[in-house]
Write a protein that holds these residues in place. Structure first.
Motif, mmCIF file in Angstrom:
data_model
loop_
_atom_site.group_PDB
_atom_site.id
_atom_site.type_symbol
_atom_site.label_atom_id
_atom_site.label_comp_id
_atom_site.label_asym_id
_atom_site.label_seq_id
_atom_site.Cartn_x
_atom_site.Cartn_y
_atom_site.Cartn_z
ATOM 1 N N MET A 1 28.612 -31.202 115.932
ATOM 2 C CA MET A 1 28.972 -30.227 114.937
ATOM 3 C C MET A 1 27.759 -29.964 114.032
ATOM 4 S SD MET A 1 32.223 -30.313 112.391
ATOM 5 C CE MET A 1 33.519 -29.494 113.252
ATOM 6 N N PHE A 2 27.578 -28.736 113.679
ATOM 7 C CA PHE A 2 26.480 -28.265 112.841
ATOM 8 C C PHE A 2 25.109 -28.563 113.442
ATOM 9 C CE2 PHE A 2 29.840 -28.477 109.581
ATOM 10 C CZ PHE A 2 29.816 -27.137 109.218
ATOM 11 N N LYS A 3 24.977 -28.363 114.750
ATOM 12 C CA LYS A 3 23.664 -28.408 115.367
ATOM 13 C C LYS A 3 23.042 -27.026 115.207
ATOM 14 C CE LYS A 3 24.771 -31.811 118.860
ATOM 15 N NZ LYS A 3 24.842 -32.119 120.278
ATOM 16 N N ASN A 4 21.862 -26.970 114.678
ATOM 17 C CA ASN A 4 21.153 -25.717 114.424
ATOM 18 C C ASN A 4 22.010 -24.731 113.630
ATOM 19 O OD1 ASN A 4 18.936 -26.642 115.953
ATOM 20 N ND2 ASN A 4 19.940 -25.974 117.831
ATOM 21 N N PRO A 5 22.374 -25.057 112.399
ATOM 22 C CA PRO A 5 23.285 -24.184 111.644
ATOM 23 C C PRO A 5 22.678 -22.838 111.260
ATOM 24 C CG PRO A 5 22.496 -25.933 110.236
ATOM 25 C CD PRO A 5 21.999 -26.238 111.618
ATOM 26 N N PHE A 6 21.351 -22.706 111.289
ATOM 27 C CA PHE A 6 20.723 -21.447 110.914
ATOM 28 C C PHE A 6 20.313 -20.618 112.133
ATOM 29 C CE2 PHE A 6 20.175 -24.203 107.257
ATOM 30 C CZ PHE A 6 20.609 -23.380 106.237
ATOM 31 N N SER A 7 20.664 -21.087 113.332
ATOM 32 C CA SER A 7 20.339 -20.385 114.571
ATOM 33 C C SER A 7 21.428 -19.377 114.913
ATOM 34 C CB SER A 7 20.197 -21.394 115.709
ATOM 35 O OG SER A 7 20.107 -20.750 116.942
ATOM 36 N N THR A 15 37.043 -24.980 114.035
ATOM 37 C CA THR A 15 36.902 -26.010 113.006
ATOM 38 C C THR A 15 35.550 -25.910 112.313
ATOM 39 O OG1 THR A 15 38.283 -27.470 114.336
ATOM 40 C CG2 THR A 15 36.985 -28.488 112.583
ATOM 41 N N GLU A 16 34.491 -25.822 113.099
ATOM 42 C CA GLU A 16 33.157 -25.710 112.521
ATOM 43 C C GLU A 16 33.012 -24.417 111.737
ATOM 44 O OE1 GLU A 16 28.454 -25.777 113.820
ATOM 45 O OE2 GLU A 16 29.979 -26.370 115.273
ATOM 46 N N TYR A 17 33.613 -23.343 112.237
ATOM 47 C CA TYR A 17 33.547 -22.079 111.517
ATOM 48 C C TYR A 17 34.287 -22.163 110.187
ATOM 49 C CZ TYR A 17 34.110 -17.208 110.299
ATOM 50 O OH TYR A 17 34.109 -16.027 109.623
ATOM 51 N N GLY A 18 35.458 -22.770 110.175
ATOM 52 C CA GLY A 18 36.217 -22.926 108.934
ATOM 53 C C GLY A 18 35.456 -23.751 107.907
ATOM 54 N N PHE A 63 22.890 -18.729 106.525
ATOM 55 C CA PHE A 63 23.775 -19.703 107.155
ATOM 56 C C PHE A 63 25.105 -19.057 107.534
ATOM 57 C CE2 PHE A 63 27.310 -22.686 106.300
ATOM 58 C CZ PHE A 63 27.079 -23.616 107.293
ATOM 59 N N ASN A 64 25.682 -18.283 106.622
ATOM 60 C CA ASN A 64 26.975 -17.650 106.860
ATOM 61 C C ASN A 64 26.895 -16.632 107.993
ATOM 62 O OD1 ASN A 64 29.688 -17.158 106.410
ATOM 63 N ND2 ASN A 64 29.289 -15.628 104.847
ATOM 64 N N ILE A 65 25.873 -15.820 108.001
ATOM 65 C CA ILE A 65 25.720 -14.806 109.058
ATOM 66 C C ILE A 65 25.499 -15.478 110.411
ATOM 67 C CG2 ILE A 65 24.238 -12.937 109.886
ATOM 68 C CD1 ILE A 65 23.827 -12.193 106.906
ATOM 69 N N ALA A 66 24.707 -16.547 110.431
ATOM 70 C CA ALA A 66 24.457 -17.261 111.691
ATOM 71 C C ALA A 66 25.733 -17.882 112.237
ATOM 72 C CB ALA A 66 23.385 -18.324 111.482
ATOM 73 N N GLN A 67 26.520 -18.504 111.371
ATOM 74 C CA GLN A 67 27.768 -19.120 111.823
ATOM 75 C C GLN A 67 28.772 -18.055 112.270
ATOM 76 O OE1 GLN A 67 26.409 -22.043 112.304
ATOM 77 N NE2 GLN A 67 28.170 -23.152 111.550
ATOM 78 N N PRO A 107 32.272 -24.718 123.562
ATOM 79 C CA PRO A 107 31.980 -25.856 122.675
ATOM 80 C C PRO A 107 33.040 -26.948 122.723
ATOM 81 C CG PRO A 107 32.616 -23.918 121.389
ATOM 82 C CD PRO A 107 32.492 -23.484 122.820
ATOM 83 N N LYS A 108 34.226 -26.643 123.233
ATOM 84 C CA LYS A 108 35.261 -27.666 123.383
ATOM 85 C C LYS A 108 35.053 -28.480 124.651
ATOM 86 C CE LYS A 108 39.171 -25.485 121.069
ATOM 87 N NZ LYS A 108 40.539 -25.013 121.256
ATOM 88 N N THR A 109 34.143 -28.071 125.489
ATOM 89 C CA THR A 109 33.868 -28.652 126.803
ATOM 90 C C THR A 109 35.075 -28.599 127.716
ATOM 91 O OG1 THR A 109 34.330 -30.948 126.158
ATOM 92 C CG2 THR A 109 32.060 -30.188 125.900
ATOM 93 N N ILE A 110 36.022 -27.705 127.419
ATOM 94 C CA ILE A 110 37.167 -27.478 128.296
ATOM 95 C C ILE A 110 36.831 -26.273 129.162
ATOM 96 C CG2 ILE A 110 39.599 -26.802 128.389
ATOM 97 C CD1 ILE A 110 39.921 -28.191 125.676
ATOM 98 N N GLY A 111 36.972 -26.420 130.444
ATOM 99 C CA GLY A 111 36.685 -25.319 131.340
ATOM 100 C C GLY A 111 35.226 -25.236 131.739
ATOM 101 N N ASN A 112 34.450 -26.258 131.455
ATOM 102 C CA ASN A 112 33.038 -26.271 131.823
ATOM 103 C C ASN A 112 32.835 -26.977 133.163
ATOM 104 O OD1 ASN A 112 32.309 -24.972 129.468
ATOM 105 N ND2 ASN A 112 31.918 -26.871 128.363
#
Length: 122
Positions: A1-7, A15-18, A63-67, A107-112
């Motif tokens: 969670m929060f890997k490269n938050p400005f990318s 969850t991470e978005y919230g 940060f907000n625009i990137a997320q 990102p949930k690693t479901i369906g990968n």
């Protein structure tokens, strides 16, 4: 969670978005509080101090625009979709695309399963 938050690349979960929205709102109000506190303590014109507000606010906005962009990617849309009014509410509640899409793996690693089967064949 929060890997490269400005990318602007990749996908994030709801969850991470919230949490990102909460952090951005808190940062915005903190920057207003700090600049208004400085205006009252220094007892000067607010014009010079308002520039300090922008020094605090620009990283918060980035940060907000990137997320937002990464959350749009999770839904399979371009980051430009965040310009649609009230689209942020959709970003909070919509389920992301299962599996990978053009913006990256789930990102949930479901369906990968495609990525996992490629690892097993290597």
């Amino acid at each position: 969670m929060f890997k490269n938050p400005f990318s602007f690349h990749g996908r994030i979960r709801r969850t991470e978005y919230g949490l990102s929205v909460i952090i951005a709102v808190f940062g915005y109000f903190l920057s207003i509080f700090i600049t208004s506190l400085l205006v009252t303590l220094i007892k000067t014109d607010a014009t010079g101090i308002s520039l300090l507000f922008w020094v605090f606010y620009i990283p918060i906005a980035w940060f907000n625009i990137a997320q937002n962009t990464k959350r749009c990617h999770d839904l399979g849309n371009s980051g430009w979709y965040q310009l649609i009014p009230l689209y942020g509410f959709w970003l909070l509640f919509a389920e992301g695309n299962p599996g990978g899409n053009e913006y990256g793996p789930n990102p949930k690693t479901i369906g990968n399963y495609e990525e996992l089967s490629e690892i097993g064949n290597a």
